[in-house]
Design a protein around this motif. Structure first.
Motif, PDB file in Angstrom:
ATOM      1  N   ASN A 148       0.830  -1.197   0.000  1.00 54.93           N
ATOM      2  CA  ASN A 148       0.000   0.000   0.000  1.00 54.93           C
ATOM      3  C   ASN A 148       0.871   1.256   0.000  1.00 54.93           C
ATOM      4  OD1 ASN A 148      -3.000   0.889   1.939  1.00 54.93           O
ATOM      5  ND2 ASN A 148      -2.069   1.837   0.150  1.00 54.93           N
ATOM      6  N   CYS A 149       1.995   1.189   0.738  1.00 55.84           N
ATOM      7  CA  CYS A 149       2.939   2.310   0.737  1.00 55.84           C
ATOM      8  C   CYS A 149       3.560   2.506  -0.643  1.00 55.84           C
ATOM      9  CB  CYS A 149       4.032   2.066   1.775  1.00 55.84           C
ATOM     10  SG  CYS A 149       3.459   2.074   3.487  1.00 55.84           S
ATOM     11  N   LEU A 150       3.774   1.407  -1.359  1.00 53.66           N
ATOM     12  CA  LEU A 150       4.328   1.505  -2.711  1.00 53.66           C
ATOM     13  C   LEU A 150       3.356   2.235  -3.631  1.00 53.66           C
ATOM     14  CD1 LEU A 150       6.547   0.765  -4.747  1.00 53.66           C
ATOM     15  CD2 LEU A 150       5.339  -1.395  -5.144  1.00 53.66           C
ATOM     16  N   ILE A 151       2.090   1.896  -3.536  1.00 55.74           N
ATOM     17  CA  ILE A 151       1.073   2.609  -4.325  1.00 55.74           C
ATOM     18  C   ILE A 151       1.081   4.086  -3.972  1.00 55.74           C
ATOM     19  CG2 ILE A 151      -1.406   2.858  -4.733  1.00 55.74           C
ATOM     20  CD1 ILE A 151      -1.668  -0.157  -4.292  1.00 55.74           C
ATOM     21  N   ASP A 152       1.157   4.380  -2.689  1.00 55.16           N
ATOM     22  CA  ASP A 152       1.186   5.761  -2.211  1.00 55.16           C
ATOM     23  C   ASP A 152       2.368   6.517  -2.812  1.00 55.16           C
ATOM     24  OD1 ASP A 152       2.119   7.944  -0.275  1.00 55.16           O
ATOM     25  OD2 ASP A 152       0.211   7.400   0.641  1.00 55.16           O
ATOM     26  N   ALA A 153       3.544   5.895  -2.777  1.00 54.45           N
ATOM     27  CA  ALA A 153       4.755   6.550  -3.279  1.00 54.45           C
ATOM     28  C   ALA A 153       4.688   6.776  -4.789  1.00 54.45           C
ATOM     29  CB  ALA A 153       5.985   5.718  -2.927  1.00 54.45           C
ATOM     30  N   VAL A 154       4.211   5.781  -5.527  1.00 58.59           N
ATOM     31  CA  VAL A 154       4.143   5.889  -6.984  1.00 58.59           C
ATOM     32  C   VAL A 154       3.140   6.956  -7.397  1.00 58.59           C
ATOM     33  CG1 VAL A 154       3.466   4.671  -9.087  1.00 58.59           C
ATOM     34  CG2 VAL A 154       4.904   3.523  -7.403  1.00 58.59           C
ATOM     35  N   VAL A 155       1.959   6.904  -6.829  1.00 57.38           N
ATOM     36  CA  VAL A 155       0.908   7.865  -7.192  1.00 57.38           C
ATOM     37  C   VAL A 155       1.307   9.286  -6.799  1.00 57.38           C
ATOM     38  CG1 VAL A 155      -1.476   8.575  -6.745  1.00 57.38           C
ATOM     39  CG2 VAL A 155      -0.939   6.159  -7.089  1.00 57.38           C
ATOM     40  N   GLY A 156       1.816   9.432  -5.581  1.00 54.17           N
ATOM     41  CA  GLY A 156       2.197  10.763  -5.116  1.00 54.17           C
ATOM     42  C   GLY A 156       3.297  11.392  -5.958  1.00 54.17           C
ATOM     43  N   THR A 157       4.327  10.616  -6.287  1.00 55.07           N
ATOM     44  CA  THR A 157       5.433  11.165  -7.069  1.00 55.07           C
ATOM     45  C   THR A 157       5.027  11.409  -8.514  1.00 55.07           C
ATOM     46  OG1 THR A 157       6.859   9.784  -5.679  1.00 55.07           O
ATOM     47  CG2 THR A 157       7.893  10.947  -7.497  1.00 55.07           C
ATOM     48  N   ASN A 198      -0.461   7.393   5.192  1.00 55.28           N
ATOM     49  CA  ASN A 198       0.001   6.006   5.035  1.00 55.28           C
ATOM     50  C   ASN A 198       1.429   5.793   5.514  1.00 55.28           C
ATOM     51  OD1 ASN A 198      -2.323   4.867   4.005  1.00 55.28           O
ATOM     52  ND2 ASN A 198      -1.800   5.324   1.882  1.00 55.28           N
ATOM     53  N   CYS A 199       2.341   6.637   5.032  1.00 57.79           N
ATOM     54  CA  CYS A 199       3.757   6.393   5.317  1.00 57.79           C
ATOM     55  C   CYS A 199       4.597   7.662   5.243  1.00 57.79           C
ATOM     56  CB  CYS A 199       4.314   5.333   4.369  1.00 57.79           C
ATOM     57  SG  CYS A 199       3.822   5.541   2.633  1.00 57.79           S
ATOM     58  N   GLY A 200       4.008   8.790   5.569  1.00 63.05           N
ATOM     59  CA  GLY A 200       4.793  10.018   5.637  1.00 63.05           C
ATOM     60  C   GLY A 200       5.122  10.661   4.315  1.00 63.05           C
ATOM     61  N   ASN A 201       4.358  10.325   3.271  1.00 62.02           N
ATOM     62  CA  ASN A 201       4.498  11.009   1.987  1.00 62.02           C
ATOM     63  C   ASN A 201       5.881  10.808   1.359  1.00 62.02           C
ATOM     64  OD1 ASN A 201       3.699  12.683  -0.134  1.00 62.02           O
ATOM     65  ND2 ASN A 201       4.374  14.538   0.908  1.00 62.02           N
ATOM     66  N   PRO A 202       6.249   9.570   0.998  1.00 60.05           N
ATOM     67  CA  PRO A 202       7.583   9.300   0.419  1.00 60.05           C
ATOM     68  C   PRO A 202       7.649   9.641  -1.069  1.00 60.05           C
ATOM     69  CG  PRO A 202       6.365   7.259   0.580  1.00 60.05           C
ATOM     70  CD  PRO A 202       5.474   8.326   1.155  1.00 60.05           C
ATOM     71  N   ALA A 242       7.954   8.906 -10.679  1.00 59.50           N
ATOM     72  CA  ALA A 242       8.491  10.031 -11.449  1.00 59.50           C
ATOM     73  C   ALA A 242       8.516   9.713 -12.943  1.00 59.50           C
ATOM     74  CB  ALA A 242       9.892  10.370 -10.958  1.00 59.50           C
ATOM     75  N   LEU A 243       8.940   8.509 -13.281  1.00 52.13           N
ATOM     76  CA  LEU A 243       8.972   8.108 -14.695  1.00 52.13           C
ATOM     77  C   LEU A 243       7.568   8.100 -15.282  1.00 52.13           C
ATOM     78  CD1 LEU A 243      11.583   5.197 -14.478  1.00 52.13           C
ATOM     79  CD2 LEU A 243      11.950   7.512 -15.345  1.00 52.13           C
ATOM     80  N   ILE A 244       6.612   7.618 -14.517  1.00 50.20           N
ATOM     81  CA  ILE A 244       5.221   7.622 -14.983  1.00 50.20           C
ATOM     82  C   ILE A 244       4.735   9.049 -15.169  1.00 50.20           C
ATOM     83  CG2 ILE A 244       2.843   7.062 -14.332  1.00 50.20           C
ATOM     84  CD1 ILE A 244       3.934   4.576 -12.917  1.00 50.20           C
ATOM     85  N   GLY A 245       5.024   9.909 -14.194  1.00 48.05           N
ATOM     86  CA  GLY A 245       4.532  11.281 -14.239  1.00 48.05           C
ATOM     87  C   GLY A 245       5.067  12.083 -15.410  1.00 48.05           C
TER      88      GLY A 245
END
Length: 297
Positions: A148-157, A198-202, A242-245
């Protein structure tokens, strides 16, 4: 082979990234330390979010004119994927960012060394009620798995890079250059308010890895094993995002250029054709002063 002049330029940009990242992490993690030691009655991360935003703004002012103030390896790698940086240049940037984050963490530790001792009695702990290692890096919330943290990191970045590409676009006339740093700082504040549960906004690998590397010298290498090797999520997730964005935004520009016949939009080909404004691509790459490559955390 790199020319001497180009190597000196990369070294100067490396130092600028180091200094800027140092300021950003130092201000941000000082606020985390103060929050940990004071245990405010109102359980709010407002002060932390504001401190990181201020740190980002200060870092932009210091490093922006020299390196574009990436302050984030995910941003540098995203721009590298678009061929807006050279491989060697990107490596210089990431080294500067990592060293800056490491040194900032060391400074936070020594500034508050007395409070560390008062809080844990001189026994440094990674987990438990008196743990202080979390001052330096992000931690998953209780019950939140790493996937879930991985999803958070990918989407946020990905969202962050999309915003950066749009805001830094040279042909974006909706905002002045002077206002862009404020917009970046506001965006970082918003991420803190909306995506830190979720995890401090990585959204910045070096914000986690650099301080965690320093923490390993104080707490031991358990800091890399804790939470089922969560540090891998905080390091790799933002790079994927970042690459996705950047490619989502690049694809968006291509589609708008090809299909959008909107009379009010006259510069939809912004990133592809910077030479339209009389700038050569080589000059654009050498100076790196375009705000297109500027970023926050």
């Amino acid at each position: 082979m790199l020319r001497s002049r180009q190597l000196k330029q990369f070294a100067a940009q490396c130092l600028a990234e180091l200094f800027g990242t140092f300021i950003m992490i130092f201000i941000g993690n000082l606020s985390v330390a103060q929050y940990t030691f004071t245990k405010p009655r109102i359980n709010s991360n407002f002060g932390i979010n504001l401190s990181y935003a201020t740190g980002v703004y200060a870092a932009l002012m210091v490093a922006g004119p020299i390196s574009g103030a990436h302050l984030n390896p995910a941003v540098s790698l995203g721009l590298l994927s678009l061929r807006k940086m050279k491989v060697t240049q990107c490596l210089f940037y990431m080294v500067g960012q990592t060293v800056g984050a490491f040194l900032a963490s060391a400074m936070v530790y020594f500034v508050y060394i007395s409070h560390f001792n008062l809080y844990d009695g001189g026994i440094r702990q990674v987990e438990g009620p008196n743990a202080t290692a979390g001052i330096f890096y992000t931690i998953p919330a209780t019950g939140v798995p790493n996937w879930n943290c991985l999803i958070d990191a990918v989407v946020g970045t990905a969202l962050l890079l999309t915003f950066i590409m749009a805001l830094g676009n040279d042909y974006n006339d909706l905002i002045s250059n002077a206002a862009k740093p404020f917009a970046f700082a506001l965006m970082i504040t918003t991420f803190g308010f909306s995506m830190s549960l979720n995890c401090g906004n990585p959204i910045n690998p070096v914000r986690d890895f650099g301080p965690r590397l320093f923490a390993a010298f104080i707490y031991g290498f358990k800091v890399f094993r804790v939470n089922n090797y969560y540090f891998l999520v905080a390091s790799i997730g933002p790079i994927i995002g970042a690459l996705i964005g950047v490619w989502i935004y690049e694809g968006y520009l291509i589609l708008m250029k090809k299909y959008a016949n909107l009379p009010g939009i006259i510069h939809v080909d912004a990133i592809e054709q910077p030479a339209v404004r009389g700038q050569s691509m080589s000059h654009h790459m050498i100076t790196q002063l375009s705000s297109e490559t500027t970023v926050s955390t």
